[in-house]
Design a protein around this motif. Structure first.
Motif, short mmCIF file in Angstrom:
data_model
loop_
_atom_site.label_atom_id
_atom_site.label_comp_id
_atom_site.label_asym_id
_atom_site.label_seq_id
_atom_site.Cartn_x
_atom_site.Cartn_y
_atom_site.Cartn_z
N ALA A 13 0.76 -1.21 0.04
CA ALA A 13 -0.03 -0.06 0.10
C ALA A 13 0.81 1.43 -0.14
CB ALA A 13 -0.98 -0.03 1.25
N LEU A 14 1.85 1.25 0.58
CA LEU A 14 2.88 2.43 0.74
C LEU A 14 3.76 2.50 -0.53
CD1 LEU A 14 4.23 1.75 4.55
CD2 LEU A 14 3.06 3.92 3.41
N ASP A 15 3.85 1.46 -1.28
CA ASP A 15 4.41 1.66 -2.37
C ASP A 15 3.57 2.25 -3.42
OD1 ASP A 15 6.86 0.39 -1.64
OD2 ASP A 15 6.34 -1.59 -2.69
N ALA A 16 2.39 1.98 -3.30
CA ALA A 16 1.38 2.70 -4.28
C ALA A 16 1.29 4.37 -3.66
CB ALA A 16 0.20 1.93 -4.19
N ALA A 17 1.21 4.46 -2.46
CA ALA A 17 1.06 5.82 -1.90
C ALA A 17 2.20 6.72 -2.37
CB ALA A 17 0.73 5.72 -0.50
N ASP A 24 6.12 13.27 0.39
CA ASP A 24 5.35 13.08 1.67
C ASP A 24 6.06 12.27 2.55
OD1 ASP A 24 3.83 12.44 3.83
OD2 ASP A 24 1.84 12.67 2.68
N PHE A 25 6.88 13.08 3.85
CA PHE A 25 7.79 12.38 4.60
C PHE A 25 6.91 11.46 5.43
CE2 PHE A 25 6.85 16.30 6.86
CZ PHE A 25 6.50 16.02 8.13
N ASN A 26 5.74 11.56 5.92
CA ASN A 26 4.86 10.83 6.56
C ASN A 26 4.95 9.38 5.99
OD1 ASN A 26 4.29 12.92 8.97
ND2 ASN A 26 3.41 13.92 7.17
N LEU A 27 4.56 9.37 4.85
CA LEU A 27 4.55 8.27 3.97
C LEU A 27 5.98 7.44 3.95
CD1 LEU A 27 2.26 8.82 1.01
CD2 LEU A 27 1.89 7.77 2.96
N ALA A 28 7.19 8.27 3.77
CA ALA A 28 8.28 7.67 3.87
C ALA A 28 8.74 7.16 5.33
CB ALA A 28 9.50 8.74 3.65
N LEU A 29 8.31 7.64 6.26
CA LEU A 29 8.57 7.05 7.69
C LEU A 29 7.72 5.70 7.66
CD1 LEU A 29 8.74 10.43 9.85
CD2 LEU A 29 10.58 9.00 9.14
N LEU A 30 6.39 5.93 7.27
CA LEU A 30 5.55 4.68 7.33
C LEU A 30 6.29 3.36 6.51
CD1 LEU A 30 1.92 6.24 7.10
CD2 LEU A 30 3.10 5.08 9.19
N GLN A 31 6.86 3.85 5.61
CA GLN A 31 7.49 2.80 4.65
C GLN A 31 8.71 2.16 5.26
OE1 GLN A 31 9.01 4.09 0.81
NE2 GLN A 31 8.12 2.20 -0.10
N ALA A 32 9.46 3.17 5.94
CA ALA A 32 10.73 2.62 6.76
C ALA A 32 10.32 1.88 7.80
CB ALA A 32 11.46 3.84 7.26
N LEU A 33 9.22 2.00 8.61
CA LEU A 33 8.73 1.09 9.73
C LEU A 33 8.25 -0.30 9.14
CD1 LEU A 33 7.66 0.47 12.49
CD2 LEU A 33 5.48 1.51 11.89
N SER A 34 7.55 -0.54 7.93
CA SER A 34 7.38 -1.61 7.53
C SER A 34 8.48 -2.40 6.92
CB SER A 34 6.33 -1.61 6.28
OG SER A 34 4.93 -0.92 6.69
N LEU A 35 9.46 -1.63 6.39
CA LEU A 35 10.80 -2.45 6.15
C LEU A 35 11.38 -2.88 7.08
CD1 LEU A 35 11.93 0.11 3.13
CD2 LEU A 35 11.31 -2.13 2.90
N LEU A 48 15.67 6.45 5.06
CA LEU A 48 15.87 7.57 6.15
C LEU A 48 17.04 8.23 5.84
CD1 LEU A 48 15.32 5.26 9.08
CD2 LEU A 48 13.54 6.93 8.23
N SER A 49 17.96 8.08 5.00
CA SER A 49 19.02 8.81 4.60
C SER A 49 18.83 9.89 3.47
CB SER A 49 20.27 8.06 4.02
OG SER A 49 19.80 7.52 2.88
N THR A 50 17.63 9.82 3.12
CA THR A 50 17.38 10.85 1.97
C THR A 50 16.08 11.55 2.25
OG1 THR A 50 16.02 9.03 0.79
CG2 THR A 50 18.13 9.21 0.22
N VAL A 51 15.31 10.90 3.24
CA VAL A 51 13.99 11.93 3.38
C VAL A 51 14.36 13.19 4.27
CG1 VAL A 51 13.63 10.53 5.53
CG2 VAL A 51 11.75 11.52 4.18
N GLN A 52 13.52 14.19 4.17
CA GLN A 52 13.66 15.25 4.73
C GLN A 52 12.45 15.50 5.53
OE1 GLN A 52 16.23 17.89 4.76
NE2 GLN A 52 17.54 16.40 3.54
#
Length: 247
Positions: A13-17, A24-35, A48-52
């Motif tokens: 779901a996050l890949d699609a989002a 959207d950094f919130n989605l990036a953090l959620l994606q990092a959590l799932s990974l 996490l090294s590229t997100v702002q």
């Protein structure tokens, strides 16, 4: 999906989002959590090294995810016998990148990272560095100050347990003996001034006793965890237990 611990499905779901909302950094953090929950630490670190991350409610989680990702990567490297790579990830885990939207607190919790640093440096035969790391674990466990006139409790949290093998590595036999003789689950001081509190305290007391008898930390922890099934049953607990047992 994440609340249901359906981590693979949440990642889909996050890949699609993120394809629709790539900044959207919130989605990036959620994606990092799932990974991270899927034990794909390297991919989480890359995100996490590229997100702002802007200061926000979710920014409170950013450094926790960053630390967990590097901890998992370090333990993976340790399992592979790659001490130098493990050491690099642990050094990174202690950093507070400005890009993650959260400044370094005055007194951050670092005991898990420092404990693993001690293990890594001991394996690399860097004994002086290992001693410094283990001492940092003990210094970060103020309840152990009871041995020298402080508050006198030990084991009030699971992270306090890490101080037990750290003390063993530092040959602090007297304090280990005091912890082993503590009255678990009570608030009454022993003659040594140390009190053991709750399941974490009981685990710590029994672990101290086992180490004093010459049992290896890994063997002792694996045996004890059977008597404390609830103590390490969440994600943070699994990381702490993995640090103790090396598995």
């Amino acid at each position: 999906l994440q609340a249901a611990e359906l981590w693979a499905e949440s990642l889909d779901a996050l890949d699609a989002a993120r394809a629709r909302f790539p900044v959207d950094f919130n989605l990036a953090l959620l994606q990092a959590l799932s990974l991270i929950r899927l034990d794909r630490a390297a991919e989480a670190i890359e995100i996490l090294s590229t997100v702002q991350v802007l200061p926000s409610e979710n920014a409170r989680e950013s450094h926790r995810l960053y630390e967990q990702a590097h901890l998992l990567a370090a333990m993976e490297a340790m399992d592979a016998g790659e001490g130098a790579r493990a050491a690099t990830h642990l050094e990174s885990a202690l950093e507070w990148p400005e890009s993650l939207g959260q400044g370094r607190p005055y007194d951050p919790e670092e005991r898990l990272v420092r404990f693993l640093q001690g293990r890594v440096e001991a394996r690399r035969d860097n004994q002086a560095e290992a001693q410094v790391a283990f001492q940092a674990v003990v210094d970060g466990s103020p309840e152990l100050a009871g041995a020298s006139g402080g508050t006198g409790s030990v084991g009030s949290s699971r992270l306090d347990i890490l101080a037990i093998p750290a003390l063993a590595a530092l040959d602090r036999t007297a304090i280990l003996q005091a912890v082993a003789e503590a009255l678990p689950g009570t608030s009454d001081s022993t003659p040594t001034g140390i009190v053991s509190v709750g399941d974490a305290g009981r685990f710590a007391s029994r672990l101290a006793g086992a180490l004093l008898e010459g049992t290896e930390t890994q063997t002792a922890a694996e045996a004890l965890v059977r008597d404390f099934p609830q103590l390490f049953d969440d994600f943070e607990g699994t990381i702490i237990l993995r640090a103790l047992t090396g598995r």
